[in-house]
Design an enzyme around this catalytic site. Structure first.
Site, PDB file in Angstrom:
ATOM      1  N   GLU A  51       7.018 102.275  41.556  1.00 21.39           N
ATOM      2  CA  GLU A  51       8.339 102.897  41.555  1.00 21.39           C
ATOM      3  C   GLU A  51       8.303 104.289  42.176  1.00 21.39           C
ATOM      4  O   GLU A  51       7.476 105.117  41.791  1.00 21.39           O
ATOM      5  CB  GLU A  51       8.869 103.001  40.108  1.00 21.39           C
ATOM      6  CG  GLU A  51       9.072 101.646  39.452  1.00 21.39           C
ATOM      7  CD  GLU A  51       9.615 101.738  38.018  1.00 21.39           C
ATOM      8  OE1 GLU A  51       9.902 102.861  37.543  1.00 21.39           O
ATOM      9  OE2 GLU A  51       9.735 100.690  37.377  1.00 21.39           O
ATOM     10  N   ASP A 100       3.555  94.631  38.944  1.00 23.79           N
ATOM     11  CA  ASP A 100       3.899  96.043  38.767  1.00 23.79           C
ATOM     12  C   ASP A 100       2.682  96.866  38.371  1.00 23.79           C
ATOM     13  O   ASP A 100       1.939  96.487  37.457  1.00 23.79           O
ATOM     14  CB  ASP A 100       4.933  96.193  37.634  1.00 23.79           C
ATOM     15  CG  ASP A 100       6.355  96.168  38.144  1.00 23.79           C
ATOM     16  OD1 ASP A 100       6.577  96.469  39.338  1.00 23.79           O
ATOM     17  OD2 ASP A 100       7.250  95.859  37.339  1.00 23.79           O
ATOM     18  N   LYS A 153       3.586  96.347  43.102  1.00 26.46           N
ATOM     19  CA  LYS A 153       4.857  97.088  43.251  1.00 26.46           C
ATOM     20  C   LYS A 153       4.722  98.381  42.465  1.00 26.46           C
ATOM     21  O   LYS A 153       4.089  98.397  41.409  1.00 26.46           O
ATOM     22  CB  LYS A 153       6.021  96.238  42.718  1.00 26.46           C
ATOM     23  CG  LYS A 153       7.354  96.994  42.617  1.00 26.46           C
ATOM     24  CD  LYS A 153       8.546  96.062  42.462  1.00 26.46           C
ATOM     25  CE  LYS A 153       8.898  95.690  41.044  1.00 26.46           C
ATOM     26  NZ  LYS A 153       9.200  96.795  40.129  1.00 26.46           N
ATOM     27  N   ASP A 161       6.706  94.990  34.800  1.00 29.69           N
ATOM     28  CA  ASP A 161       6.355  95.723  33.575  1.00 29.69           C
ATOM     29  C   ASP A 161       7.467  95.581  32.532  1.00 29.69           C
ATOM     30  O   ASP A 161       7.357  96.094  31.420  1.00 29.69           O
ATOM     31  CB  ASP A 161       6.007  97.187  33.865  1.00 29.69           C
ATOM     32  CG  ASP A 161       7.132  97.943  34.541  1.00 29.69           C
ATOM     33  OD1 ASP A 161       8.185  97.333  34.825  1.00 29.69           O
ATOM     34  OD2 ASP A 161       6.959  99.153  34.790  1.00 29.69           O
ATOM     35  N   SER A 162       8.519  94.821  32.882  1.00 30.82           N
ATOM     36  CA  SER A 162       9.527  94.424  31.882  1.00 30.82           C
ATOM     37  C   SER A 162       8.870  93.545  30.817  1.00 30.82           C
ATOM     38  O   SER A 162       9.467  93.291  29.767  1.00 30.82           O
ATOM     39  CB  SER A 162      10.697  93.683  32.545  1.00 30.82           C
ATOM     40  OG  SER A 162      10.224  92.665  33.401  1.00 30.82           O
ATOM     41  N   GLU A 210      17.329  98.774  42.536  1.00 30.96           N
ATOM     42  CA  GLU A 210      17.890  98.446  41.215  1.00 30.96           C
ATOM     43  C   GLU A 210      19.113  99.297  40.900  1.00 30.96           C
ATOM     44  O   GLU A 210      19.066 100.532  40.987  1.00 30.96           O
ATOM     45  CB  GLU A 210      16.796  98.637  40.139  1.00 30.96           C
ATOM     46  CG  GLU A 210      17.286  98.313  38.738  1.00 30.96           C
ATOM     47  CD  GLU A 210      16.155  98.115  37.730  1.00 30.96           C
ATOM     48  OE1 GLU A 210      14.964  98.106  38.112  1.00 30.96           O
ATOM     49  OE2 GLU A 210      16.486  97.968  36.538  1.00 30.96           O
TER      50      GLU A 210
HETATM   51  O1  KIV Z   1       9.736  94.922  35.686  1.00 30.12           O
HETATM   52  C1  KIV Z   1      10.680  94.290  36.176  1.00 30.12           C
HETATM   53  O2  KIV Z   1      11.112  93.238  35.671  1.00 30.12           O
HETATM   54  C2  KIV Z   1      11.320  94.823  37.379  1.00 30.12           C
HETATM   55  C3  KIV Z   1      12.581  94.168  37.824  1.00 30.12           C
HETATM   56  C4  KIV Z   1      13.696  94.630  36.993  1.00 30.12           C
HETATM   57  C5  KIV Z   1      12.840  94.388  39.253  1.00 30.12           C
HETATM   58  O3  KIV Z   1      10.833  95.752  37.948  1.00 30.12           O
END
Ligand code: KIV
Length: 272
Positions: A123, A91, A121, A52-53, A190
């Site tokens: 959190e 994510d 994934k 989600d980055s 992280e």
């Molecule tokens: O969204 C992302 O890029 C991440 C990484 C920083 C692990 O969750």
């Protein structure tokens, strides 16, 4: 340096656990589009994270919170069309799983069905255990994410290193064990102290992939725009830049602009 390792035709969640058992480090990068994913997969990456980055590096938001489930599905399906070997983790975006476990399962199913991704994934630890169990019981592989969890940035207040204090470190250790017990195939850790990250990686059988978590874990992940040096305003200590693409691209764009304006491009050979 080339490293002797077992050749995998396709990376699965099982291969990753085997890699950990054999002491082979796992290499993971983010990617959000077809072209980049194709290059990364051909280079031999083990895992692509459609993170989600994307909210930051693709859409220009300050945090990861605004990206939507539809947008994550769009990025994930572009990546899936490109890859032949690596495992793709996607994510679950903020707001798509925190409400309740039914909501979490529906979001995970949409990602798997509409993008063709291999796993998701999300959190958090104990607070989302019910959602993790429900997603796993539908046969969807789940990767956890502990330590600095950017979707909770407004709770933390800053992006500094997490779990420096004993209470948070103890919770982190408990959460990692819980994710393993629930059946997650791995977890991202992280921005936590290296010693703590190593202790966690050694205490569980599933792979721990670090970002800013030191060298004692089972693998590493970086955001692709950062490691390529396309972003240059973001300079955390953990980031190793493998290229300075910002400068390379800036030079190429300037050359192109000059060539167009001077009439040098296209040349006689570059036209019909
Ligand atoms: O969204 C992302 O890029 C991440 C990484 C920083 C692990 O969750």
């Amino acid at each position: 340096m080339s490293i002797a390792k077992k050749e995998y035709k396709r990376i699965t969640t099982k291969s990753l656990v085997e890699m950990k058992r054999n002491g082979e480090k796992i290499a993971m990068l983010t990617a959000y589009d077809y072209t980049m994913a194709k290059i990364v997969d051909h280079a031999g990456i083990d895992i692509i994270l459609v993170g989600d980055s994307a909210s930051n590096v693709m859409a220009g938001h300050e945090t990861t919170l605004p990206i939507t489930l539809d947008q994550m599905i769009y990025h994930a399906s572009s990546v899936i069309r490109a890859i032949e070997r690596c495992l793709v983790v996607v994510d679950l975006p903020f707001g798509s799983y925190q409400g309740n476990s039914r909501n979490a399962l529906e979001s995970a199913i949409r990602i798997m069905k509409e993008s063709g991704a291999h796993s998701i994934k999300l959190e958090g630890g104990e607070e989302i255990a019910e959602s993790i169990s429900r997603i796993l019981s539908a046969g969807i592989p789940v990767m956890g994410h502990l330590g600095l969890t950017p979707q909770s940035i407004y709770k933390f207040g800053t992006y500094t290193v997490r779990a420096k204090e004993d209470i948070e470190a103890e919770k982190l250790k408990k959460d990692a064990k819980l994710l393993e017990k629930l059946g997650c195939f791995g977890l991202v850790l992280e921005k936590v102290p290296a010693k703590l990250a190593q202790e966690i990686a050694e205490s569980i059988s599933i792979p721990v992939i670090g970002i800013g978590a030191g060298s004692g874990v089972d693998g590493q992940v970086l955001v692709i725009h950062d490691m390529l040096g396309m972003t240059h305003e973001f300079n955390p200590r953990f980031l190793r830049r493998y290229l300075d693409l910002y400068s390379e691209m800036d030079g190429a764009f300037k050359n192109y602009i000059n060539d167009v304006k001077s009439g040098d491009f296209p040349s006689n050979e570059e036209q019909y």
